[in-house]
Design an enzyme around this catalytic site. Structure first.
Site, PDB file in Angstrom:
ATOM      1  N   HIS A   1       0.837  -1.201   0.000  1.00  0.00           N
ATOM      2  CA  HIS A   1       0.000   0.000   0.000  1.00  0.00           C
ATOM      3  C   HIS A   1       0.872   1.252   0.000  1.00  0.00           C
ATOM      4  CE1 HIS A   1      -3.162  -2.844   1.184  1.00  0.00           C
ATOM      5  NE2 HIS A   1      -4.012  -1.932   0.734  1.00  0.00           N
TER       6      HIS A   1
ATOM      7  N   LYS B   1      -0.488   4.932   4.498  1.00  0.00           N
ATOM      8  CA  LYS B   1      -1.363   4.013   5.220  1.00  0.00           C
ATOM      9  C   LYS B   1      -0.831   3.800   6.628  1.00  0.00           C
ATOM     10  CE  LYS B   1      -3.758  -0.432   4.855  1.00  0.00           C
ATOM     11  NZ  LYS B   1      -5.067   0.204   5.128  1.00  0.00           N
TER      12      LYS B   1
END
Length: 246
Positions: free
Chosen positions: A135, A139
């Site tokens: 990600h 995040k």
């Protein structure tokens, strides 16, 4: 023609919230009746909507659930990173109002969930399993909710337990890999929307199931689909697989 479904969006200023606002603007079957962010006073927002969509923060779930119960509103929850106690509170609330709780609202990812279960059942314990998720650098939680759900599915299929059999990364002299172990690895880099791979490996062969998201639009459209499906459902806790009929 039926009036559009009125949605209260919590976490509207976040990345997913913004994507849902855009997706709702293109969907005549729904409208955003109110937008709330952390610290906003809810006012009559809960009373004046048909369904609540929450993509805010795990710490706010207690207040969100309380308001939904008071106003008897169904809720779609896409926030991740909940503690066991918070998940217990969500499950308790689902005895009184319908709730869709999903780590990922993508049709493709939920197909990955289904394929992962089938692969684990077909391949059996001879195949080692590793999960790799990637990600964007912003995040905050790791592993992702989607990766956790993949591990839970694999534990269910293999009759394992998450706490005992899932290992998060490896470092140092860790010894040989236990045959029942599920490896979990999180990568954070750049602006990657989301990638998840489940790797099954046995001597002489390897199978990889991978989903790559290139836009949050797919998650937003899925969340709206969940909200439409949830109206009229009895009180219970549902997954996106229920929404899609998988």
């Amino acid at each position: 023609m039926e009036p559009p479904l009125r949605l209260l969006l919590i976490g509207a200023a976040g990345r997913m919230g913004k994507a849902i606002v855009l997706a709702a603007a293109a969907d005549p079957a729904v409208e955003i009746s109110a937008q709330l962010n952390r610290g906003d006073a809810p006012g009559s927002a809960f009373a004046d909507c048909d369904v609540v969509i929450d993509f805010s923060h795990a710490d706010t779930i207690g207040d969100v659930i309380a308001a939904c119960l008071t106003n008897r509103k169904p809720i779609v929850i896409g926030t991740t990173g909940y503690s066991a106690a918070q998940l217990g509170a969500i499950e308790q609330a689902a005895t009184k109002v319908p709730i869709v709780l999903a780590a990922n609202f993508s049709v493709g990812v939920n197909t990955l969930f289904w394929l992962t279960r089938k692969a684990a059942e077909l391949l059996g314990p001879e195949f080692d399993i590793e999960i790799i998720e990637t990600h964007h650098r912003l995040k905050k939680d790791a592993p992702s909710g989607t990766a956790k759900r993949l591990a839970e599915i694999l534990c269910e299929a293999r009759d394992l337990t998450y706490d005992a059999d899932v290992t998060h990364g490896r470092a140092g002299t860790v010894g040989e890999r236990p045959s029942q172990q599920i490896g979990m690895h999180s990568v954070r880099a750049g602006d990657v929307v989301g990638e998840h791979t489940v790797l099954f490996a046995a001597p002489g062969e390897r199978l990889e199931l991978t989903h790559k998201a290139t836009s949050r639009e797919t998650f937003a459209v899925g969340a709206l689909r969940a909200a439409r499906w949830l109206t009229g459902q009895p009180a219970a806790i549902y997954s996106m697989e229920d929404v899609l009929g998988l």
